[in-house]
Design a protein around this motif. Structure first.
Motif, PDB file in Angstrom:
ATOM      1  N   GLN A  26      37.070  46.701  25.146  1.00 53.86           N
ATOM      2  CA  GLN A  26      37.873  47.010  26.326  1.00 53.86           C
ATOM      3  C   GLN A  26      38.754  48.236  26.116  1.00 53.86           C
ATOM      4  O   GLN A  26      39.274  48.793  27.077  1.00 53.86           O
ATOM      5  CB  GLN A  26      38.724  45.807  26.719  1.00 53.86           C
ATOM      6  CG  GLN A  26      37.877  44.665  27.222  1.00 53.86           C
ATOM      7  CD  GLN A  26      38.707  43.479  27.664  1.00 53.86           C
ATOM      8  OE1 GLN A  26      39.899  43.399  27.404  1.00 53.86           O
ATOM      9  NE2 GLN A  26      38.065  42.546  28.334  1.00 53.86           N
ATOM     10  N   SER A  36      24.169  55.093  35.126  1.00 60.27           N
ATOM     11  CA  SER A  36      23.457  53.903  34.661  1.00 60.27           C
ATOM     12  C   SER A  36      23.362  53.862  33.135  1.00 60.27           C
ATOM     13  O   SER A  36      23.364  52.788  32.535  1.00 60.27           O
ATOM     14  CB  SER A  36      22.061  53.823  35.286  1.00 60.27           C
ATOM     15  OG  SER A  36      21.281  54.942  34.921  1.00 60.27           O
ATOM     16  N   GLN A  39      26.670  52.581  32.001  1.00 63.45           N
ATOM     17  CA  GLN A  39      26.762  51.166  32.361  1.00 63.45           C
ATOM     18  C   GLN A  39      25.985  50.294  31.382  1.00 63.45           C
ATOM     19  O   GLN A  39      26.451  49.222  30.980  1.00 63.45           O
ATOM     20  CB  GLN A  39      26.246  50.945  33.783  1.00 63.45           C
ATOM     21  CG  GLN A  39      27.150  51.526  34.839  1.00 63.45           C
ATOM     22  CD  GLN A  39      26.524  51.524  36.224  1.00 63.45           C
ATOM     23  OE1 GLN A  39      25.315  51.559  36.376  1.00 63.45           O
ATOM     24  NE2 GLN A  39      27.381  51.509  37.241  1.00 63.45           N
ATOM     25  N   GLU A  40      24.812  50.751  30.993  1.00 65.09           N
ATOM     26  CA  GLU A  40      23.984  49.984  30.060  1.00 65.09           C
ATOM     27  C   GLU A  40      24.683  49.834  28.709  1.00 65.09           C
ATOM     28  O   GLU A  40      24.752  48.737  28.148  1.00 65.09           O
ATOM     29  CB  GLU A  40      22.629  50.683  29.878  1.00 65.09           C
ATOM     30  CG  GLU A  40      21.673  49.950  28.979  1.00 65.09           C
ATOM     31  CD  GLU A  40      20.344  50.671  28.862  1.00 65.09           C
ATOM     32  OE1 GLU A  40      19.716  50.550  27.791  1.00 65.09           O
ATOM     33  OE2 GLU A  40      19.926  51.349  29.814  1.00 65.09           O
ATOM     34  N   ALA A  42      27.911  50.156  28.154  1.00 60.54           N
ATOM     35  CA  ALA A  42      29.134  49.377  28.368  1.00 60.54           C
ATOM     36  C   ALA A  42      28.838  47.873  28.366  1.00 60.54           C
ATOM     37  O   ALA A  42      29.592  47.088  27.783  1.00 60.54           O
ATOM     38  CB  ALA A  42      29.795  49.784  29.683  1.00 60.54           C
ATOM     39  N   ARG A  43      27.756  47.473  29.001  1.00 67.81           N
ATOM     40  CA  ARG A  43      27.377  46.052  29.000  1.00 67.81           C
ATOM     41  C   ARG A  43      27.087  45.577  27.578  1.00 67.81           C
ATOM     42  O   ARG A  43      27.449  44.466  27.201  1.00 67.81           O
ATOM     43  CB  ARG A  43      26.147  45.827  29.881  1.00 67.81           C
ATOM     44  CG  ARG A  43      26.461  45.662  31.345  1.00 67.81           C
ATOM     45  CD  ARG A  43      25.259  45.154  32.141  1.00 67.81           C
ATOM     46  NE  ARG A  43      24.129  46.066  32.120  1.00 67.81           N
ATOM     47  CZ  ARG A  43      23.975  47.099  32.946  1.00 67.81           C
ATOM     48  NH1 ARG A  43      24.888  47.353  33.859  1.00 67.81           N
ATOM     49  NH2 ARG A  43      22.921  47.874  32.871  1.00 67.81           N
ATOM     50  N   GLU A  44      26.445  46.432  26.812  1.00 72.74           N
ATOM     51  CA  GLU A  44      26.072  46.068  25.441  1.00 72.74           C
ATOM     52  C   GLU A  44      27.295  45.835  24.551  1.00 72.74           C
ATOM     53  O   GLU A  44      27.297  44.920  23.726  1.00 72.74           O
ATOM     54  CB  GLU A  44      25.201  47.190  24.853  1.00 72.74           C
ATOM     55  CG  GLU A  44      24.727  46.950  23.457  1.00 72.74           C
ATOM     56  CD  GLU A  44      23.927  48.118  22.906  1.00 72.74           C
ATOM     57  OE1 GLU A  44      23.961  48.314  21.681  1.00 72.74           O
ATOM     58  OE2 GLU A  44      23.277  48.853  23.688  1.00 72.74           O
ATOM     59  N   GLY A  46      30.745  45.814  25.704  1.00 77.13           N
ATOM     60  CA  GLY A  46      31.937  45.329  26.378  1.00 77.13           C
ATOM     61  C   GLY A  46      32.938  46.411  26.724  1.00 77.13           C
ATOM     62  O   GLY A  46      34.123  46.141  26.884  1.00 77.13           O
ATOM     63  N   THR A  48      34.330  49.871  29.099  1.00 76.84           N
ATOM     64  CA  THR A  48      34.619  50.141  30.498  1.00 76.84           C
ATOM     65  C   THR A  48      33.935  51.432  30.919  1.00 76.84           C
ATOM     66  O   THR A  48      34.035  52.440  30.213  1.00 76.84           O
ATOM     67  CB  THR A  48      36.140  50.301  30.695  1.00 76.84           C
ATOM     68  OG1 THR A  48      36.772  49.089  30.298  1.00 76.84           O
ATOM     69  CG2 THR A  48      36.488  50.613  32.130  1.00 76.84           C
TER      70      THR A  48
END
Length: 92
Positions: A26, A36, A39-40, A42-44, A46, A48
């Motif tokens: 975070q 994208s 985003q990919e 960031a998902r991996e 955690g 922002t």
């Protein structure tokens, strides 16, 4: 401390993954011209997803992970924002 990465290609992605092993995701902000891709990652980890301008305004450490031919335009975009900052920051 917030750490921002502008550009999330192979090299920056490897640095983000390594960093997030010891730092809370975070605290890591990501931007990329292809949202994208940020985003990919960031998902991996955690992290922002943010914008170049927001990273330049808020992060204490800013890693510029763009190709050399894009650096001039990126620095011209960020210069006014960075000049307005009153807090110290590190630009890598």
């Amino acid at each position: 401390m917030n750490i921002g990465f502008i550009g999330t290609g192979n090299m920056a992605g490897a640095l983000v993954r390594a960093l997030c092993k010891t730092v809370d995701g975070q605290q890591v902000w990501l931007s990329n011209r292809t949202v994208s891709k940020a985003q990919e990652l960031a998902r991996e980890v955690g992290a922002t997803v943010s914008t170049n301008e927001a990273i330049a305004r808020a992060c204490q450490v800013i890693y510029l992970g763009v190709k050399p031919n894009m650096m001039k335009d990126l620095l011209e975009e960020l210069a006014p924002v960075l000049r307005q900052r009153s807090q110290d920051f590190v630009l890598i």
